[in-house]
Design an enzyme around this catalytic site. Structure first.
Site, PDB file in Angstrom:
ATOM      1  N   HIS A  81       0.848  -1.201   0.000  1.00 38.89           N
ATOM      2  CA  HIS A  81       0.000   0.000   0.000  1.00 38.89           C
ATOM      3  C   HIS A  81       0.877   1.243   0.000  1.00 38.89           C
ATOM      4  CE1 HIS A  81      -3.411   2.533   0.583  1.00 38.89           C
ATOM      5  NE2 HIS A  81      -4.228   1.538   0.876  1.00 38.89           N
TER       6      HIS A  81
ATOM      7  N   HIS B  85      -3.248  -8.331 -13.925  1.00 33.36           N
ATOM      8  CA  HIS B  85      -4.503  -7.595 -14.040  1.00 33.36           C
ATOM      9  C   HIS B  85      -4.618  -6.911 -15.393  1.00 33.36           C
ATOM     10  CE1 HIS B  85      -7.684  -4.759 -13.529  1.00 33.36           C
ATOM     11  NE2 HIS B  85      -6.886  -3.722 -13.370  1.00 33.36           N
TER      12      HIS B  85
END
Length: 511
Positions: free
Chosen positions: A315, A403
């Protein structure tokens, strides 16, 4: 022009390329030999030691062995104490060890044919939505170079003229996608919905009341003590976050099933303004969703497809630039959309670097770790101007599910990780056939590899996704058997047509 001349010169003198070829072949086999040596170094060192011990055992006087046995036989206190210690240690280990998490089955939603959005229809609808000429031309160029094909899907509300982005239609889209995926999952897995103990749903931009997870509980009449979680605003990498959350919960709750539902909702999140940075999601995001059945029951290992090996979450939200690179906001006219920063790829690269730095030691062979460490020491300690060593992740994984966020994302990872075209084939074809389906795209990619019949027992799969915040998340799976495509595989009606050469690759080759 210079590069073209160099290529022409090399092609006119093939004999001058032979030493380079032989050198590359030699280096290839030297590297293979190095990896083999390091991988089996412990075995090679232990073999002489084992031989010496066996030789000593053969030469030992049998009377000495008999005396040792008699000593242990009559020393009951030592034997009982040792046995009790072993039982206690075994019990502690069994109670505290991490429980294995198995992927029993999963399902990806395929919308009905009438929801397909060919480029011509997409542009015709855009013209009646009030976009100016500059915005229309921008969308046309994005579509051409996006990597999307002509068979992706947009929700029913966007097919209407004018579009109808209402709460009712958004809820209908969510139900259609989630229930469609779950119906197929329960059917193929043969699981009673009442047996589900954990439910995790993720959808970034649509969070009604009651929640999406409550909608599922109501539809399937799930039990009253179910552990239910609804994740919002976590971007395209939320699918891995949901799997990680389910894994943590399966460590606490014994002998149960967890269902993860990953989707995105387009109906109320279509952008109708003219700011170019906010028009890109219109061109890339399409309808899709996936439902995944996880289990911590040892008995499910026999029928499960995969075992979850690692999850690594990165993150970058503490950095302001990373925090704002994918940002939902209003433009100058008050129209809401998601803005994509020009720094997006650079920020994604930084997040990827941190993620693989954590993941590398968990999955890479020791040979690659030593090369990486040696390069780092030479660069930092001795101040040598050498390129950082990029570990060869092809030694750690047989399959990659990157992705399908867009052509640029796939290109960047293919280049940075030094992958072959076949390693990113599933990502490119998923983008072409289904578009960017957000957090569920990695499951369409895995389904593609299964439909191609490429997964064998013991193969390792790396799912990696990026999302707003900014986040980079990875999940590592190990195949428990040779995996065949399921009855509800989303590629079953079109896999024979793939792979295809996408328009964006053709345009890239002509430039």
């Amino acid at each position: 022009m210079a590069s073209g001349g160099a290529v022409g010169e090399r092609s006119s003198s093939p004999h001058r390329r032979l030493p380079d070829f032989l050198q590359s072949v030699n280096l290839k086999y030297v590297k293979l030999g190095y990896h083999y040596l390091i991988t089996h170094l412990l075995t090679l060192l232990l073999l002489p030691l084992i031989a010496v011990v066996l030789l000593e055992a053969i030469q030992t006087d049998p009377d000495d062995v008999r005396q040792l046995w008699l000593h242990l036989q009559y020393n009951l206190v030592s034997v009982v104490s040792l046995s009790a210690l072993l039982v206690f240690a075994t019990t502690v280990y069994l109670l505290t060890r991490p429980r294995s998490v198995y992927l029993v089955d999963y399902s990806c939603y395929v919308p009905p044919p009438e929801l397909k959005a060919p480029f011509s229809e997409f542009m015709a609808h855009s013209k009646v939505c009030g976009f100016d000429d500059s915005a229309l031309e921008f969308q046309r160029k994005i579509l051409e170079r996006s990597g999307l094909g002509e068979e992706t899907y947009v929700p029913e509300a966007m097919h209407a003229i004018p579009p109808q982005p209402s709460m009712v239609n958004a809820r209908a889209e969510a139900e259609q996608v989630m229930f469609g995926a779950l119906d197929n999952l329960f059917s193929s897995a043969g699981v009673n919905p009442k047996d589900i103990g954990i439910l995790v749903v993720n959808c970034s931009l649509f969070n009604p009341t009651p929640s999406l997870s409550a909608m599922i509980i109501n539809k399937y009449k799930l039990r009253g003590n179910i552990k239910s979680y609804n994740l919002g605003g976590m971007g395209c990498s939320a699918g891995v976050i949901s799997v990680d959350l389910a894994r943590e919960l399966l460590q606490v709750h014994r002998a149960t099933y967890a269902v993860v539902v990953s989707t995105e909702n387009i109906t109320q999140n279509w952008y109708f303004g003219n700011r170019k940075a906010m028009l890109i999601p219109n061109c890339l995001f399409r309808v899709g969703g996936a439902a995944v059945l996880l289990s911590n029951r040892a008995s499910d290992k026999r029928r499960a497809k995969y075992e979850l090996v690692h999850t690594v979450r990165t993150h970058r939200g503490a950095d302001d630039r990373a925090f704002r690179c994918v940002f939902q906001e209003q433009d100058d006219t008050g129209k809401t959309g998601v803005s994509l920063s020009k720094d997006l790829m650079a920020i994604a690269g930084e997040a990827l670097k941190i993620n693989i730095t954590t993941l590398g030691p968990l999955v890479l062979p020791i040979s690659e770790q030593l090369l990486f460490f040696a390069t780092l020491v030479l660069k930092k300690a001795f101040k040598l101007k050498i390129k950082p060593y990029i570990p060869d992740f092809k030694l750690a994984f047989e399959h990659f599910c990157i992705h399908a966020g867009g052509r640029a994302v796939i290109d960047e990872l293919e280049s940075n990780l030094q992958l072959e075209p076949i390693h990113v084939e599933a990502s490119r074809m998923t983008l072409h056939r289904f578009g960017n389906t957000s957090s569920s795209s990695i499951w369409y990619e895995l389904a593609y590899i299964e439909a191609k019949g490429r997964i064998r027992k013991g193969h390792r799969i790396w799912q990696i996704a990026f999302g707003s915040g900014f986040k980079c998340n990875s999940a590592v799976w190990k195949s428990l058997r040779n995996v065949k495509a399921s009855v509800h595989n989303p590629w079953k009606d079109c896999i024979d047509r793939y792979p295809v050469v996408t328009v964006d690759r053709v345009l890239a080759g002509t430039n």
